[in-house]
Design a protein around this motif. Structure first.
Motif, PDB file in Angstrom:
ATOM      1  N   VAL A   5       0.839  -1.203   0.000  1.00  0.00           N
ATOM      2  CA  VAL A   5       0.000   0.000   0.000  1.00  0.00           C
ATOM      3  C   VAL A   5       0.877   1.257   0.000  1.00  0.00           C
ATOM      4  CG1 VAL A   5      -1.685   1.338   1.323  1.00  0.00           C
ATOM      5  CG2 VAL A   5      -1.956  -1.133   1.095  1.00  0.00           C
ATOM      6  N   ILE A   6       1.948   1.219   0.807  1.00  0.00           N
ATOM      7  CA  ILE A   6       2.864   2.376   0.876  1.00  0.00           C
ATOM      8  C   ILE A   6       3.475   2.654  -0.500  1.00  0.00           C
ATOM      9  CG2 ILE A   6       5.050   3.198   1.833  1.00  0.00           C
ATOM     10  CD1 ILE A   6       4.330   1.693   4.415  1.00  0.00           C
ATOM     11  N   PHE A   7       3.939   1.576  -1.158  1.00  0.00           N
ATOM     12  CA  PHE A   7       4.547   1.755  -2.481  1.00  0.00           C
ATOM     13  C   PHE A   7       3.509   2.183  -3.519  1.00  0.00           C
ATOM     14  CE2 PHE A   7       8.245  -0.798  -0.968  1.00  0.00           C
ATOM     15  CZ  PHE A   7       9.229   0.119  -1.332  1.00  0.00           C
ATOM     16  N   LYS A   8       2.268   1.738  -3.337  1.00  0.00           N
ATOM     17  CA  LYS A   8       1.216   2.146  -4.258  1.00  0.00           C
ATOM     18  C   LYS A   8       0.925   3.642  -4.113  1.00  0.00           C
ATOM     19  CE  LYS A   8      -3.164   0.440  -6.112  1.00  0.00           C
ATOM     20  NZ  LYS A   8      -4.297  -0.481  -5.943  1.00  0.00           N
ATOM     21  N   LEU A   9       0.928   4.119  -2.873  1.00  0.00           N
ATOM     22  CA  LEU A   9       0.736   5.549  -2.624  1.00  0.00           C
ATOM     23  C   LEU A   9       1.883   6.364  -3.216  1.00  0.00           C
ATOM     24  CD1 LEU A   9      -0.513   5.501   1.096  1.00  0.00           C
ATOM     25  CD2 LEU A   9      -1.813   6.329  -0.883  1.00  0.00           C
ATOM     26  N   LEU A  10       3.121   5.926  -2.940  1.00  0.00           N
ATOM     27  CA  LEU A  10       4.296   6.646  -3.441  1.00  0.00           C
ATOM     28  C   LEU A  10       4.360   6.583  -4.970  1.00  0.00           C
ATOM     29  CD1 LEU A  10       7.003   5.486  -0.848  1.00  0.00           C
ATOM     30  CD2 LEU A  10       5.918   7.739  -1.005  1.00  0.00           C
ATOM     31  N   GLY A  11       4.035   5.407  -5.539  1.00  0.00           N
ATOM     32  CA  GLY A  11       4.065   5.249  -6.988  1.00  0.00           C
ATOM     33  C   GLY A  11       3.035   6.118  -7.685  1.00  0.00           C
ATOM     34  N   SER A  12       1.819   6.170  -7.129  1.00  0.00           N
ATOM     35  CA  SER A  12       0.768   6.990  -7.744  1.00  0.00           C
ATOM     36  C   SER A  12       1.105   8.472  -7.638  1.00  0.00           C
ATOM     37  CB  SER A  12      -0.590   6.709  -7.085  1.00  0.00           C
ATOM     38  OG  SER A  12      -0.531   6.913  -5.687  1.00  0.00           O
ATOM     39  N   LEU A  13       1.728   8.868  -6.513  1.00  0.00           N
ATOM     40  CA  LEU A  13       2.165  10.258  -6.352  1.00  0.00           C
ATOM     41  C   LEU A  13       3.254  10.596  -7.378  1.00  0.00           C
ATOM     42  CD1 LEU A  13       1.872  12.818  -4.606  1.00  0.00           C
ATOM     43  CD2 LEU A  13       3.662  11.919  -3.123  1.00  0.00           C
ATOM     44  N   SER A  14       4.165   9.637  -7.607  1.00  0.00           N
ATOM     45  CA  SER A  14       5.226   9.826  -8.600  1.00  0.00           C
ATOM     46  C   SER A  14       4.639   9.955 -10.004  1.00  0.00           C
ATOM     47  CB  SER A  14       6.209   8.654  -8.566  1.00  0.00           C
ATOM     48  OG  SER A  14       6.774   8.506  -7.284  1.00  0.00           O
ATOM     49  N   LEU A  15       3.641   9.118 -10.311  1.00  0.00           N
ATOM     50  CA  LEU A  15       2.968   9.202 -11.611  1.00  0.00           C
ATOM     51  C   LEU A  15       2.323  10.570 -11.803  1.00  0.00           C
ATOM     52  CD1 LEU A  15       0.973   5.911 -12.400  1.00  0.00           C
ATOM     53  CD2 LEU A  15       2.707   7.020 -13.804  1.00  0.00           C
ATOM     54  N   LEU A  16       1.674  11.055 -10.746  1.00  0.00           N
ATOM     55  CA  LEU A  16       1.013  12.355 -10.803  1.00  0.00           C
ATOM     56  C   LEU A  16       2.028  13.461 -11.086  1.00  0.00           C
ATOM     57  CD1 LEU A  16      -1.698  13.582  -8.331  1.00  0.00           C
ATOM     58  CD2 LEU A  16       0.195  15.069  -8.901  1.00  0.00           C
ATOM     59  N   MET A  17       3.152  13.450 -10.355  1.00  0.00           N
ATOM     60  CA  MET A  17       4.184  14.477 -10.519  1.00  0.00           C
ATOM     61  C   MET A  17       4.818  14.391 -11.910  1.00  0.00           C
ATOM     62  SD  MET A  17       5.968  14.234  -6.773  1.00  0.00           S
ATOM     63  CE  MET A  17       7.328  15.314  -7.210  1.00  0.00           C
ATOM     64  N   PHE A  18       5.092  13.153 -12.364  1.00  0.00           N
ATOM     65  CA  PHE A  18       5.687  12.970 -13.690  1.00  0.00           C
ATOM     66  C   PHE A  18       4.731  13.449 -14.783  1.00  0.00           C
ATOM     67  CE2 PHE A  18       6.330  10.341 -17.496  1.00  0.00           C
ATOM     68  CZ  PHE A  18       7.632  10.703 -17.812  1.00  0.00           C
ATOM     69  N   GLY A  19       3.450  13.117 -14.623  1.00  0.00           N
ATOM     70  CA  GLY A  19       2.462  13.552 -15.600  1.00  0.00           C
ATOM     71  C   GLY A  19       2.345  15.058 -15.664  1.00  0.00           C
ATOM     72  N   MET A  20       2.360  15.704 -14.491  1.00  0.00           N
ATOM     73  CA  MET A  20       2.259  17.166 -14.436  1.00  0.00           C
ATOM     74  C   MET A  20       3.457  17.812 -15.116  1.00  0.00           C
ATOM     75  SD  MET A  20      -0.112  19.082 -13.007  1.00  0.00           S
ATOM     76  CE  MET A  20      -0.273  20.784 -13.527  1.00  0.00           C
ATOM     77  N   LYS A  21       4.643  17.280 -14.848  1.00  0.00           N
ATOM     78  CA  LYS A  21       5.857  17.846 -15.436  1.00  0.00           C
ATOM     79  C   LYS A  21       5.901  17.590 -16.943  1.00  0.00           C
ATOM     80  CE  LYS A  21      10.805  18.343 -14.760  1.00  0.00           C
ATOM     81  NZ  LYS A  21      11.118  18.378 -16.186  1.00  0.00           N
ATOM     82  N   SER A  22       5.528  16.377 -17.374  1.00  0.00           N
ATOM     83  CA  SER A  22       5.531  16.048 -18.806  1.00  0.00           C
ATOM     84  C   SER A  22       4.549  16.939 -19.562  1.00  0.00           C
ATOM     85  CB  SER A  22       5.159  14.580 -19.014  1.00  0.00           C
ATOM     86  OG  SER A  22       6.103  13.737 -18.408  1.00  0.00           O
ATOM     87  N   MET A  23       3.389  17.160 -18.975  1.00  0.00           N
ATOM     88  CA  MET A  23       2.381  17.997 -19.606  1.00  0.00           C
ATOM     89  C   MET A  23       2.881  19.438 -19.716  1.00  0.00           C
ATOM     90  SD  MET A  23      -1.673  18.137 -18.684  1.00  0.00           S
ATOM     91  CE  MET A  23      -1.555  19.215 -17.270  1.00  0.00           C
ATOM     92  N   SER A  24       3.492  19.926 -18.636  1.00  0.00           N
ATOM     93  CA  SER A  24       4.028  21.285 -18.636  1.00  0.00           C
ATOM     94  C   SER A  24       5.167  21.429 -19.646  1.00  0.00           C
ATOM     95  CB  SER A  24       4.526  21.645 -17.228  1.00  0.00           C
ATOM     96  OG  SER A  24       5.105  22.926 -17.216  1.00  0.00           O
ATOM     97  N   ASP A  25       6.043  20.426 -19.699  1.00  0.00           N
ATOM     98  CA  ASP A  25       7.158  20.450 -20.663  1.00  0.00           C
ATOM     99  C   ASP A  25       6.637  20.532 -22.094  1.00  0.00           C
ATOM    100  OD1 ASP A  25       8.868  20.261 -18.566  1.00  0.00           O
ATOM    101  OD2 ASP A  25       9.572  18.226 -18.986  1.00  0.00           O
ATOM    102  N   ALA A  26       5.632  19.712 -22.395  1.00  0.00           N
ATOM    103  CA  ALA A  26       5.074  19.686 -23.754  1.00  0.00           C
ATOM    104  C   ALA A  26       4.438  21.029 -24.108  1.00  0.00           C
ATOM    105  CB  ALA A  26       4.043  18.559 -23.871  1.00  0.00           C
ATOM    106  N   LEU A  27       3.712  21.612 -23.166  1.00  0.00           N
ATOM    107  CA  LEU A  27       3.079  22.910 -23.413  1.00  0.00           C
ATOM    108  C   LEU A  27       4.130  23.981 -23.669  1.00  0.00           C
ATOM    109  CD1 LEU A  27       0.272  22.741 -20.698  1.00  0.00           C
ATOM    110  CD2 LEU A  27      -0.106  22.948 -23.157  1.00  0.00           C
ATOM    111  N   GLN A  28       5.233  23.925 -22.909  1.00  0.00           N
ATOM    112  CA  GLN A  28       6.288  24.915 -23.097  1.00  0.00           C
ATOM    113  C   GLN A  28       7.018  24.727 -24.426  1.00  0.00           C
ATOM    114  OE1 GLN A  28       8.684  25.830 -19.464  1.00  0.00           O
ATOM    115  NE2 GLN A  28       7.237  24.460 -18.494  1.00  0.00           N
ATOM    116  N   LYS A  29       7.184  23.471 -24.851  1.00  0.00           N
ATOM    117  CA  LYS A  29       7.807  23.228 -26.163  1.00  0.00           C
ATOM    118  C   LYS A  29       6.913  23.754 -27.287  1.00  0.00           C
ATOM    119  CE  LYS A  29      10.353  19.081 -24.833  1.00  0.00           C
ATOM    120  NZ  LYS A  29      10.376  17.609 -24.897  1.00  0.00           N
ATOM    121  N   MET A  30       5.603  23.629 -27.095  1.00  0.00           N
ATOM    122  CA  MET A  30       4.669  24.066 -28.123  1.00  0.00           C
ATOM    123  C   MET A  30       4.623  25.591 -28.236  1.00  0.00           C
ATOM    124  SD  MET A  30       1.581  21.403 -27.253  1.00  0.00           S
ATOM    125  CE  MET A  30       0.335  22.161 -28.269  1.00  0.00           C
ATOM    126  N   ALA A  31       4.746  26.264 -27.102  1.00  0.00           N
ATOM    127  CA  ALA A  31       4.535  27.716 -27.115  1.00  0.00           C
ATOM    128  C   ALA A  31       5.609  28.495 -26.380  1.00  0.00           C
ATOM    129  CB  ALA A  31       3.170  28.023 -26.509  1.00  0.00           C
TER     130      ALA A  31
END
Length: 572
Positions: A5-31
């Protein structure tokens, strides 16, 4: 609570942070480039500054990215501190969209959109022209997958009586409505945001804790206020290594949020009651109340609304006091009486904060511009050295030139190392081309530094001989050659400061032709003067060494301009 459960919490938090950063990176590359122009252009007053900060932050989904650009522009003199403060205020409003994304993910089941987004994203990634849009889809999919998994794990955890009781018991210790309990959650929100370096991630955790009933809404709001302070501290840590304007802009970022949190604490209950009444949330409903479950369903909306209203009201209040905030940060960060400008220190390139490659390239460009300006200062010292008669002053000046030569070597190495690290990231073709050009620029600028040092050594050799002196005509010719060379350096720096689209390369090309023709003229004249015993062969050799170094320096300038323009001057 099991390890899984602990690793699932940490993993999902990591996915969230990675997704946020990837989305922001892509938006910045576009504009990215266009948004930088918007940020630089739409800041004629504090109100347009707020709007530009809002627009850029909402577009790239990262207040950190906007703050980095703003601090960089202040350092480079493209924005005043007052303009930067208004942009930062706008960034605080723009970043509230992130909280609404989190509230959307917690209030609704978005997993049904995640896998189609992954499928569409991978198709676009393999289409080279649409690769950045594919990155955007992947980032959004990872963000919502992480958020959904985090929510599901959190709710499942609270269904476990043993784990639920332990967590509730911990937070129940701070349920008493007093100053110290409120202060505890404020500090917790600040520290967690500083550690994770993502206010979005901590916002998601806060919403889930409140939605499961573990945290009271008041405690959740205190965490949100702490997140607003924590997100500014990282910028201040990084800016501590930068120059005075950058440190002031970063400190203004912190000061604005601290002032906001101060008034929010003073008016806490009336302000929170107003937010709850707008959303339709009842703060007084306890766990055993029949409407408790329905109340919890909208608690994430309450937090997102509070986050938005806090930043909007804070900006509306403080925008009238921007000149006072500017004076305060200037007073708080007062430079030493004598800055060590000649110490080796990169002014724009920093480390320790998550940036996109596009922003990293912007920082490197600013650093190269600073490098080029420093090299022209070094050439100015060589011109002074040529005419310096006082022995002690001559030694001091020569020592400074030696120091600058070491600085130029270090700057080339550090900028190249930084660009090498940036090139490891997933880059657009345009950014890759920029990095290749920048690596050539720093190599040629360092060669200019070498040429300056060679000239200083030739002048020193003449002085040490004591018997050899230039004639008045030689001095006049050298001054004219050095003036032409300085003109070439000035043109190079004008290109570095401005936009290449508005630069006339013919000016550099014409100066280069003048330098070459004048070198040939002086070379012929030198042979005649030595043969006619106007001066000795030894002094003629030193004289031509200086002339030839100036000609080489002019060639290096042309190479820098060609690298920046992306074309050979002779082909234009």
């Amino acid at each position: 609570m099991s390890i899984l459960v602990i690793f699932k919490l940490l993993g999902s938090l990591s996915l969230l942070m990675f997704g946020m950063k990837s989305m922001s990176d892509a938006l910045q590359k576009m504009a990215g480039p266009q948004l930088r122009h918007v940020l630089g252009a739409l800041t004629t007053n504090r109100f347009t500054g707020v709007l530009s900060g809002m627009f850029v932050t909402a577009a790239v989904q990262s207040s950190t990215a906007t703050t980095i650009m703003t601090v960089s522009f202040v350092s480079a003199g493209l924005l005043t501190l007052m303009q930067a403060i208004s942009v930062i205020m706008g960034a605080h409003i723009g970043t509230t969209i992130t909280a609404w994304i989190m509230a959307l993910g917690i209030s609704f089941d978005l997993t049904k959109f995640v896998y189609p987004a992954f499928f569409l994203g991978i198709i676009l990634i393999y289409m080279k022209s649409k690769r950045i849009i594919g990155d955007l889809f992947f980032g959004a999919a990872f963000l919502f997958l992480g958020l959904s998994t985090l929510k599901e794990t959190g709710f499942n955890l609270m269904e476990d009586p043993q784990a639920s009781e332990a967590i509730r018991d911990f937070f129940d210790n701070f349920n008493e409505p007093n100053f110290w309990n409120a202060f505890f959650f404020l500090i917790m929100g600040t520290i967690l945001t500083l550690c994770v370096q993502s206010s979005a991630a901590i916002m998601a955790i806060t919403m889930i804790l409140c939605a499961t009933g573990v945290l009271h809404i008041d405690q959740g709001i205190m965490l949100v206020l702490g997140e607003n302070i924590g997100t500014t501290i990282t910028a201040n840590i990084v800016a501590a290594k930068a120059n005075i304007p950058a440190r002031r802009a970063a400190f203004a970022h912190l000061s604005i949020n601290v002032l906001g949190v101060t008034w929010a604490l003073i008016l806490f209950h009336p302000f929170v009651n107003l937010i709850c009444s707008l959303v339709g949330f009842d703060r007084s409903i306890e766990m055993n109340h029949p409407a408790y479950a329905d109340n919890l369903k909208i608690i994430s909306v309450v937090l997102a609304t509070f986050h938005s209203m806090f930043n909007i009201v804070n900006t509306l209040l403080l925008i009238w006091f921007v000149p006072l905030i500017e004076r305060f940060v200037c007073w708080a960060i007062n430079p030493k009486s004598k800055e060590e400008d000649e110490d080796f220190r990169l002014h724009f390139i920093t480390s320790g904060i998550m940036k996109t490659p596009e922003l990293s390239v912007l920082e490197a460009q600013k650093e190269i511009r600073s490098f080029a300006e420093r090299i022209q200062s070094m050439f100015g010292m060589v011109c002074e050295l040529l005419v310096e008669k006082d022995e002690n002053k001559f030694k001091q000046l020569f020592s400074r030139i030696e120091k600058y030569e070491g600085i130029s070597d270090n700057m080339e190495i550090e900028i190249a190392k930084y660009l090498d690290n940036v090139s490891d990231a997933h880059l657009s073709d345009e950014t890759k081309a920029k990095i290749r050009a920048m690596l050539r620029e720093i190599s040629e600028i360092e060669s200019i530094g070498d040429a300056c040092y060679n000239m200083a050594r030739s002048i020193s050799r003449k002085v040490q001989s004591k018997k050899e002196h230039f004639t008045d005509k030689q001095y006049a010719h050298l001054h004219q050659m050095m003036q032409l060379t300085d003109n070439a350096l000035t043109e190079m720096n004008n290109l570095m400061k401005g936009r290449k689209e508005s630069y006339d390369v013919n000016r550099t090309f014409n100066i280069e032709n003048e330098i070459n023709n004048y070198r040939n003229q002086l070379k012929s004249q030198n042979i005649n003067d030595v043969n006619n015993h106007v001066y000795t062969y030894a002094i003629g050799t030193i004289y031509m060494d200086l002339v030839n170094e100036c000609e080489k320096l002019g060639d290096y300038v042309v190479n820098v301009v060609e690298a920046r323009m992306g074309t050979r001057l002779k082909d234009i």
